[in-house]
Design a protein around this motif. Sequence first.
Motif, PDB file in Angstrom:
ATOM      1  N   ALA A 122       0.829  -1.206   0.000  1.00  0.00           N
ATOM      2  CA  ALA A 122       0.000   0.000   0.000  1.00  0.00           C
ATOM      3  C   ALA A 122       0.864   1.257   0.000  1.00  0.00           C
ATOM      4  O   ALA A 122       0.576   2.217  -0.712  1.00  0.00           O
ATOM      5  CB  ALA A 122      -0.934  -0.006   1.207  1.00  0.00           C
ATOM      6  N   ILE A 123       1.925   1.236   0.772  1.00  0.00           N
ATOM      7  CA  ILE A 123       2.833   2.382   0.810  1.00  0.00           C
ATOM      8  C   ILE A 123       3.489   2.582  -0.550  1.00  0.00           C
ATOM      9  O   ILE A 123       3.587   3.707  -1.044  1.00  0.00           O
ATOM     10  CB  ILE A 123       3.885   2.215   1.927  1.00  0.00           C
ATOM     11  CG1 ILE A 123       3.223   2.365   3.293  1.00  0.00           C
ATOM     12  CG2 ILE A 123       5.031   3.219   1.763  1.00  0.00           C
ATOM     13  CD1 ILE A 123       4.108   1.966   4.469  1.00  0.00           C
ATOM     14  N   ALA A 124       3.928   1.501  -1.167  1.00  0.00           N
ATOM     15  CA  ALA A 124       4.540   1.609  -2.499  1.00  0.00           C
ATOM     16  C   ALA A 124       3.557   2.231  -3.492  1.00  0.00           C
ATOM     17  O   ALA A 124       3.933   3.088  -4.301  1.00  0.00           O
ATOM     18  CB  ALA A 124       5.002   0.237  -2.986  1.00  0.00           C
ATOM     19  N   ILE A 125       2.308   1.818  -3.420  1.00  0.00           N
ATOM     20  CA  ILE A 125       1.308   2.359  -4.347  1.00  0.00           C
ATOM     21  C   ILE A 125       1.054   3.836  -4.062  1.00  0.00           C
ATOM     22  O   ILE A 125       1.015   4.652  -4.992  1.00  0.00           O
ATOM     23  CB  ILE A 125       0.000   1.544  -4.278  1.00  0.00           C
ATOM     24  CG1 ILE A 125       0.252   0.127  -4.822  1.00  0.00           C
ATOM     25  CG2 ILE A 125      -1.109   2.225  -5.081  1.00  0.00           C
ATOM     26  CD1 ILE A 125      -0.880  -0.844  -4.577  1.00  0.00           C
ATOM     27  N   THR A 126       0.891   4.199  -2.795  1.00  0.00           N
ATOM     28  CA  THR A 126       0.619   5.607  -2.484  1.00  0.00           C
ATOM     29  C   THR A 126       1.809   6.497  -2.829  1.00  0.00           C
ATOM     30  O   THR A 126       1.632   7.679  -3.112  1.00  0.00           O
ATOM     31  CB  THR A 126       0.235   5.808  -1.003  1.00  0.00           C
ATOM     32  OG1 THR A 126       1.271   5.336  -0.166  1.00  0.00           O
ATOM     33  CG2 THR A 126      -1.066   5.100  -0.677  1.00  0.00           C
ATOM     34  N   GLN A 127       3.005   5.918  -2.830  1.00  0.00           N
ATOM     35  CA  GLN A 127       4.189   6.673  -3.231  1.00  0.00           C
ATOM     36  C   GLN A 127       4.439   6.583  -4.737  1.00  0.00           C
ATOM     37  O   GLN A 127       5.479   6.998  -5.227  1.00  0.00           O
ATOM     38  CB  GLN A 127       5.410   6.179  -2.459  1.00  0.00           C
ATOM     39  CG  GLN A 127       5.345   6.503  -0.991  1.00  0.00           C
ATOM     40  CD  GLN A 127       6.544   5.964  -0.213  1.00  0.00           C
ATOM     41  OE1 GLN A 127       7.345   5.174  -0.706  1.00  0.00           O
ATOM     42  NE2 GLN A 127       6.665   6.414   1.023  1.00  0.00           N
ATOM     43  N   LYS A 128       3.474   6.019  -5.441  1.00  0.00           N
ATOM     44  CA  LYS A 128       3.497   5.882  -6.906  1.00  0.00           C
ATOM     45  C   LYS A 128       4.669   5.036  -7.397  1.00  0.00           C
ATOM     46  O   LYS A 128       5.152   5.209  -8.508  1.00  0.00           O
ATOM     47  CB  LYS A 128       3.479   7.253  -7.574  1.00  0.00           C
ATOM     48  CG  LYS A 128       2.220   8.018  -7.241  1.00  0.00           C
ATOM     49  CD  LYS A 128       2.167   9.349  -7.927  1.00  0.00           C
ATOM     50  CE  LYS A 128       0.888  10.048  -7.480  1.00  0.00           C
ATOM     51  NZ  LYS A 128       0.781  11.382  -7.982  1.00  0.00           N
ATOM     52  N   ARG A 129       5.075   4.075  -6.583  1.00  0.00           N
ATOM     53  CA  ARG A 129       6.084   3.091  -6.995  1.00  0.00           C
ATOM     54  C   ARG A 129       5.317   1.856  -7.481  1.00  0.00           C
ATOM     55  O   ARG A 129       5.387   0.781  -6.898  1.00  0.00           O
ATOM     56  CB  ARG A 129       7.028   2.773  -5.837  1.00  0.00           C
ATOM     57  CG  ARG A 129       7.877   3.963  -5.424  1.00  0.00           C
ATOM     58  CD  ARG A 129       8.840   3.646  -4.292  1.00  0.00           C
ATOM     59  NE  ARG A 129       8.108   3.542  -3.033  1.00  0.00           N
ATOM     60  CZ  ARG A 129       8.224   2.524  -2.179  1.00  0.00           C
ATOM     61  NH1 ARG A 129       9.036   1.521  -2.429  1.00  0.00           N
ATOM     62  NH2 ARG A 129       7.525   2.498  -1.055  1.00  0.00           N
ATOM     63  N   ILE A 130       4.577   2.077  -8.568  1.00  0.00           N
ATOM     64  CA  ILE A 130       3.623   1.086  -9.074  1.00  0.00           C
ATOM     65  C   ILE A 130       4.328  -0.186  -9.556  1.00  0.00           C
ATOM     66  O   ILE A 130       3.847  -1.288  -9.292  1.00  0.00           O
ATOM     67  CB  ILE A 130       2.749   1.690 -10.202  1.00  0.00           C
ATOM     68  CG1 ILE A 130       2.030   2.959  -9.698  1.00  0.00           C
ATOM     69  CG2 ILE A 130       1.769   0.676 -10.753  1.00  0.00           C
ATOM     70  CD1 ILE A 130       1.140   2.743  -8.500  1.00  0.00           C
ATOM     71  N   ALA A 131       5.446  -0.057 -10.222  1.00  0.00           N
ATOM     72  CA  ALA A 131       6.156  -1.243 -10.714  1.00  0.00           C
ATOM     73  C   ALA A 131       6.613  -2.119  -9.549  1.00  0.00           C
ATOM     74  O   ALA A 131       6.497  -3.351  -9.604  1.00  0.00           O
ATOM     75  CB  ALA A 131       7.351  -0.825 -11.569  1.00  0.00           C
TER      76      ALA A 131
END
Length: 131
Positions: free
Chosen positions: A77-86
Amino acid sequence: MSLGDTLEEHWIAGVSLRNGMEMHKRVRLVASAFGNERCCTLGRWIHEDAQRWDDAPELLQLKLAHASFHTVALVIAIAITQKRIAEAAVMLEPDALFENAARMLAHAVSCFENRRVTGTLPTPVRHGEIH
């Protein structure tokens, strides 16, 4: 309460995370809900009602698997919210981090449910014997 029924709540987290890859703002709800393992039904049960099973190894396995699941969900979730989608996508792939954490949790729930149903303690192994 059937602990197996609580797995659906955790499965929904995976769906939310995968959907969050498309709409990262929605994942903030998942991050806050899964940042604390006591926010779900299973977590509340573990921390409030499981005392009589404290010496059961299956409870320890369940606690560890549940905490691991929440940690993995939060990291994604943190990766997604930080836009680290890959990075998040890699963790959500089949047989990757999230799926393995979910499988480990399902296995721990199953083992603990079996223990609760039988109500038996594991057979002690005497020193020097193989069980």
